[in-house]
Design an enzyme around this catalytic site. Structure first.
Site, mmCIF file in Angstrom:
data_model
loop_
_atom_site.group_PDB
_atom_site.id
_atom_site.type_symbol
_atom_site.label_atom_id
_atom_site.label_comp_id
_atom_site.label_asym_id
_atom_site.label_seq_id
_atom_site.Cartn_x
_atom_site.Cartn_y
_atom_site.Cartn_z
ATOM 1 N N GLY A 10 4.447 -63.735 -56.090
ATOM 2 C CA GLY A 10 4.201 -64.721 -57.143
ATOM 3 C C GLY A 10 3.543 -65.982 -56.589
ATOM 4 N N TYR A 11 3.385 -66.930 -57.478
ATOM 5 C CA TYR A 11 2.633 -68.157 -57.154
ATOM 6 C C TYR A 11 3.250 -68.909 -55.962
ATOM 7 C CZ TYR A 11 1.014 -72.993 -57.970
ATOM 8 O OH TYR A 11 0.521 -74.267 -57.833
ATOM 9 N N ASP A 31 9.137 -57.416 -54.571
ATOM 10 C CA ASP A 31 8.650 -57.942 -55.850
ATOM 11 C C ASP A 31 8.415 -56.766 -56.780
ATOM 12 O OD1 ASP A 31 6.872 -59.175 -57.924
ATOM 13 O OD2 ASP A 31 6.843 -60.872 -56.546
ATOM 14 N N SER A 34 6.222 -57.808 -61.921
ATOM 15 C CA SER A 34 6.269 -58.037 -63.365
ATOM 16 C C SER A 34 5.425 -59.243 -63.762
ATOM 17 C CB SER A 34 7.720 -58.240 -63.834
ATOM 18 O OG SER A 34 8.345 -59.274 -63.099
ATOM 19 N N PHE A 80 12.822 -66.196 -54.766
ATOM 20 C CA PHE A 80 11.923 -66.713 -55.808
ATOM 21 C C PHE A 80 11.934 -65.850 -57.064
ATOM 22 C CE2 PHE A 80 10.010 -67.879 -51.728
ATOM 23 C CZ PHE A 80 9.748 -69.226 -51.897
ATOM 24 N N SER A 124 15.302 -75.732 -60.141
ATOM 25 C CA SER A 124 14.272 -76.460 -60.884
ATOM 26 C C SER A 124 14.798 -77.807 -61.344
ATOM 27 C CB SER A 124 13.894 -75.617 -62.102
ATOM 28 O OG SER A 124 13.181 -76.384 -63.034
ATOM 29 N N TYR A 149 15.769 -70.226 -70.192
ATOM 30 C CA TYR A 149 15.269 -70.210 -68.806
ATOM 31 C C TYR A 149 15.968 -71.294 -67.985
ATOM 32 C CZ TYR A 149 12.401 -71.630 -64.870
ATOM 33 O OH TYR A 149 12.000 -72.027 -63.615
ATOM 34 N N LYS A 153 18.828 -71.293 -64.571
ATOM 35 C CA LYS A 153 18.780 -72.041 -63.301
ATOM 36 C C LYS A 153 20.107 -72.779 -63.084
ATOM 37 C CE LYS A 153 14.705 -70.832 -61.993
ATOM 38 N NZ LYS A 153 14.585 -69.876 -60.893
ATOM 39 N N ARG A 301 5.355 -81.474 -77.768
ATOM 40 C CA ARG A 301 5.882 -80.113 -77.619
ATOM 41 C C ARG A 301 7.406 -80.201 -77.631
ATOM 42 N NH1 ARG A 301 4.152 -76.779 -72.260
ATOM 43 N NH2 ARG A 301 5.660 -78.198 -71.298
HETATM 44 P P1 NAD Z 1 5.967 -66.331 -60.472
HETATM 45 O O1 NAD Z 1 6.238 -65.647 -61.760
HETATM 46 O O2 NAD Z 1 4.553 -66.476 -60.056
HETATM 47 O O3 NAD Z 1 6.777 -65.605 -59.297
HETATM 48 C C1 NAD Z 1 7.991 -64.917 -59.516
HETATM 49 C C2 NAD Z 1 7.836 -63.544 -58.919
HETATM 50 O O4 NAD Z 1 9.050 -62.818 -59.107
HETATM 51 C C3 NAD Z 1 6.720 -62.721 -59.570
HETATM 52 O O5 NAD Z 1 5.901 -62.185 -58.573
HETATM 53 C C4 NAD Z 1 7.458 -61.598 -60.327
HETATM 54 O O6 NAD Z 1 6.720 -60.410 -60.355
HETATM 55 C C5 NAD Z 1 8.719 -61.487 -59.490
HETATM 56 N N1 NAD Z 1 9.902 -60.961 -60.199
HETATM 57 C C6 NAD Z 1 10.375 -61.294 -61.417
HETATM 58 N N2 NAD Z 1 11.512 -60.612 -61.671
HETATM 59 C C7 NAD Z 1 11.760 -59.834 -60.580
HETATM 60 C C8 NAD Z 1 12.773 -58.918 -60.236
HETATM 61 N N3 NAD Z 1 13.789 -58.635 -61.064
HETATM 62 N N4 NAD Z 1 12.733 -58.301 -59.021
HETATM 63 C C9 NAD Z 1 11.705 -58.562 -58.164
HETATM 64 N N5 NAD Z 1 10.701 -59.412 -58.449
HETATM 65 C C10 NAD Z 1 10.738 -60.059 -59.643
HETATM 66 O O7 NAD Z 1 6.684 -67.745 -60.538
HETATM 67 P P2 NAD Z 1 6.599 -68.969 -59.523
HETATM 68 O O8 NAD Z 1 5.950 -70.097 -60.230
HETATM 69 O O9 NAD Z 1 6.089 -68.521 -58.221
HETATM 70 O O10 NAD Z 1 8.143 -69.324 -59.424
HETATM 71 C C11 NAD Z 1 8.959 -68.829 -58.391
HETATM 72 C C12 NAD Z 1 10.383 -69.287 -58.647
HETATM 73 O O11 NAD Z 1 10.414 -70.708 -58.738
HETATM 74 C C13 NAD Z 1 10.959 -68.770 -59.965
HETATM 75 O O12 NAD Z 1 12.328 -68.479 -59.772
HETATM 76 C C14 NAD Z 1 10.803 -69.956 -60.890
HETATM 77 O O13 NAD Z 1 11.765 -69.940 -61.917
HETATM 78 C C15 NAD Z 1 11.029 -71.111 -59.935
HETATM 79 N N6 NAD Z 1 10.416 -72.367 -60.397
HETATM 80 C C16 NAD Z 1 9.092 -72.407 -60.695
HETATM 81 C C17 NAD Z 1 8.526 -73.593 -61.160
HETATM 82 C C18 NAD Z 1 7.070 -73.661 -61.532
HETATM 83 O O14 NAD Z 1 6.677 -74.614 -62.190
HETATM 84 N N7 NAD Z 1 6.232 -72.726 -61.115
HETATM 85 C C19 NAD Z 1 9.316 -74.748 -61.297
HETATM 86 C C20 NAD Z 1 10.669 -74.676 -60.963
HETATM 87 C C21 NAD Z 1 11.208 -73.478 -60.496
HETATM 88 N N1 UFG Z 2 1.095 -80.158 -71.392
HETATM 89 C C1 UFG Z 2 0.065 -80.439 -72.263
HETATM 90 N N2 UFG Z 2 -0.779 -79.434 -72.597
HETATM 91 C C2 UFG Z 2 -0.631 -78.160 -72.122
HETATM 92 C C3 UFG Z 2 0.426 -77.887 -71.224
HETATM 93 C C4 UFG Z 2 1.281 -78.912 -70.891
HETATM 94 O O1 UFG Z 2 -0.090 -81.570 -72.725
HETATM 95 O O2 UFG Z 2 -1.424 -77.275 -72.495
HETATM 96 C C5 UFG Z 2 1.997 -81.255 -71.018
HETATM 97 C C6 UFG Z 2 3.438 -80.975 -71.437
HETATM 98 O O3 UFG Z 2 3.640 -81.306 -72.790
HETATM 99 C C7 UFG Z 2 4.186 -81.851 -70.451
HETATM 100 C C8 UFG Z 2 3.295 -81.826 -69.186
HETATM 101 O O4 UFG Z 2 2.016 -81.387 -69.623
HETATM 102 O O5 UFG Z 2 4.209 -83.150 -70.948
HETATM 103 C C9 UFG Z 2 3.810 -80.866 -68.115
HETATM 104 O O6 UFG Z 2 4.028 -79.602 -68.741
HETATM 105 P P1 UFG Z 2 4.229 -78.262 -67.891
HETATM 106 O O7 UFG Z 2 4.449 -77.158 -68.881
HETATM 107 O O8 UFG Z 2 3.106 -78.090 -66.930
HETATM 108 O O9 UFG Z 2 5.524 -78.554 -67.042
HETATM 109 P P2 UFG Z 2 7.008 -78.916 -67.526
HETATM 110 O O10 UFG Z 2 7.339 -80.214 -66.888
HETATM 111 O O11 UFG Z 2 7.179 -78.802 -68.973
HETATM 112 O O12 UFG Z 2 7.852 -77.709 -66.906
HETATM 113 C C10 UFG Z 2 7.817 -77.407 -65.509
HETATM 114 C C11 UFG Z 2 8.019 -75.904 -65.309
HETATM 115 C C12 UFG Z 2 9.389 -75.485 -65.763
HETATM 116 C C13 UFG Z 2 10.425 -76.318 -65.072
HETATM 117 C C14 UFG Z 2 10.149 -77.791 -65.296
HETATM 118 C C15 UFG Z 2 11.090 -78.618 -64.486
HETATM 119 O O13 UFG Z 2 7.055 -75.192 -66.050
HETATM 120 O O14 UFG Z 2 9.589 -74.145 -65.369
HETATM 121 O O15 UFG Z 2 8.820 -78.114 -64.871
HETATM 122 O O16 UFG Z 2 10.882 -79.955 -64.694
HETATM 123 F F1 UFG Z 2 11.648 -76.027 -65.589
#
Ligand code: NAD
Ligand code: UFG
Length: 347
Positions: A10-11, A31, A34, A80, A124, A149, A153, A301
């Site tokens: 993932g990312y 992974d 999904s 992750f 998160s 979601y 966490k 939103r």
């Molecule tokens: P992502 O979706 O890109 O990566 C998650 C990976 O987990 C994916 O590759 C997916 O295929 C895999 N996965 C999902 N369910 C699985 C399972 N049951 N078994 C094995 N693999 C599985 O997301 P990301 O942005 O890289 O986030 C990674 C972690 O960080 C996640 O737990 C997410 O909740 C957490 N997180 C992300 C953000 C964000 O903004 N990106 C913020 C806070 C926390």
């Molecule tokens: N936003 C827009 N337009 C868009 C998308 C987002 O204006 O098309 C705004 C949102 O309203 C918000 C800001 O950009 O004000 C950031 O939004 P994001 O969706 O990028 O991020 P969030 O802060 O809402 O959420 C992120 C992760 C969640 C995590 C959270 C923790 O996506 O998984 O941070 O703070 F739980």
């Protein structure tokens, strides 16, 4: 030392694999793909000059985990894997509870069975809920996440605290292999690896700000909607603590290095400590690409809080880690990735 990286395709996981390998760790990725692509694993291999062992399977599949723990000597797990789309979690809550909480429960059980009790978990900033006064500190009361979601966490953090606390009860005396768990609370990860080879590749319409902006910039979408212009912030748009994904990845390496000095369960913010508004990000991206990003203002939103910013001092004190990259770096790197890969990994 071998590290099991769940969700490593993932990312955030893919960027962290690179920093782990650069730091001398051996990595095995589990992974289920999904929300990711096998291509990401190939590209990590290309960037580090070695093949990355990859098992396609779920953290909820006990037999896969037992196979992994009996075939590798893992010193720790970086966890992750999980589902992360806020909107989807509202429409499919059970899927989120099953995959995130159920999957993590199976993973922890199999870690305990294998005697691997060092875990770094992707938590998160959502666990702070709608707390009113940023910056957020790890020792402040946690809030109420507004969606399933976010609740997963919060519950997984609780689960980890209970598991760590159970050490003292387990054998009626000091445990000679206690749990060491780092709960890393990410703020808003954005950007991409400086090579432009790996980055964020959301499926369908992006929920998050940065991938939406880069998809507008690359011509995949006509215009950005900015959700809310009437918040109590200097320019009326929401404020977030955006963190470069490579800084975040380096934070994981720091956490792993210090994990053995952190018995029990420790929550640590990973953020910059600086808030930027949605409009700041739009303007920084316009500077990075050299032209305007079409945007309009739309209603707020539901569930968004006005401002979310970390207090990063615990990470500095415990891990000796702080972010190094600027908002301009985040935009330049996100744009390099999107420009070179207009359709992401292309699957
Ligand atoms: P992502 O979706 O890109 O990566 C998650 C990976 O987990 C994916 O590759 C997916 O295929 C895999 N996965 C999902 N369910 C699985 C399972 N049951 N078994 C094995 N693999 C599985 O997301 P990301 O942005 O890289 O986030 C990674 C972690 O960080 C996640 O737990 C997410 O909740 C957490 N997180 C992300 C953000 C964000 O903004 N990106 C913020 C806070 C926390
Ligand atoms: N936003 C827009 N337009 C868009 C998308 C987002 O204006 O098309 C705004 C949102 O309203 C918000 C800001 O950009 O004000 C950031 O939004 P994001 O969706 O990028 O991020 P969030 O802060 O809402 O959420 C992120 C992760 C969640 C995590 C959270 C923790 O996506 O998984 O941070 O703070 F739980």
């Amino acid at each position: 030392m071998s590290i099991l990286v769940t969700g490593g395709a993932g990312y955030i996981g893919s960027h962290t694999c690179i920093e782990l390998i650069k730091a001398g760790y051996s990595v095995v990725v589990l992974d289920d793909l999904s929300n990711s692509s096998r291509e990401a694993i190939c590209r990590i291999g290309g960037l580090v000059g070695q093949e990355v062992p990859f098992i396609e399977g779920s953290i909820a599949d006990r037999s896969v985990l037992q196979h992994l723990f009996s075939n590798y000597q893992f010193s720790a797990v970086l966890h992750f894997a999980g589902s992360k789309a806020v909107g989807e979690s509202v429409s499919h809550p059970l899927m989120y509870y099953r995959n995130n909480i159920g999957g993590t429960t199976v993973l922890l059980e199999e870690m305990a069975r294998a005697g691997v009790k060092q875990l770094v978990f992707s938590s998160s900033a959502t666990v702070y809920g709608d707390a009113p006064n940023p910056p957020f500190r790890e020792d402040q009361p946690l809030g109420q996440p507004t969606n399933p979601y976010g609740k997963t966490k919060l519950f997984i953090e609780e689960l980890c605290r209970d598991v760590a606390a159970s050490d003292a009860q387990a054998c009626g005396g000091p445990d000679n292999n206690p749990w060491h768990i780092a709960l890393l609370r990410y703020f808003n990860p954005v950007g991409a690896h400086e090579s432009g080879r790996i980055g964020e590749d959301p499926r369908g319409t992006p929920n998050n700000l940065m991938p939406y902006i880069t998809q507008v910039a690359v011509g995949r979408r006509p215009s950005l909607s900015i959700f809310g212009s009437d918040y109590d912030t200097p320019d009326g748009t929401c404020i977030r603590d955006f963190i470069h994904v490579v800084d975040l990845a380096e934070g994981h390496v720091a956490a792993l290095k210090h994990l053995s000095a952190m018995p029990g369960c420790t929550a640590i913010n990973l953020g910059t400590g600086v808030g930027y508004s949605v409009l700041d990000v739009v303007h920084a991206m316009e500077a990075a690409i050299g032209r305007p990003i079409p945007h309009t203002f739309a209603p707020r939103r539901p569930g968004d809080s006005a401002a979310t910013v970390s207090d990063p001092s615990r990470a500095k004190a415990i891990l000796g880690w702080a972010t190094r990259r600027t908002l301009a770096d985040m935009c330049t790197d996100a744009w390099r990735w999107q420009q070179a890969n207009p359709q992401g990994y292309g699957e």
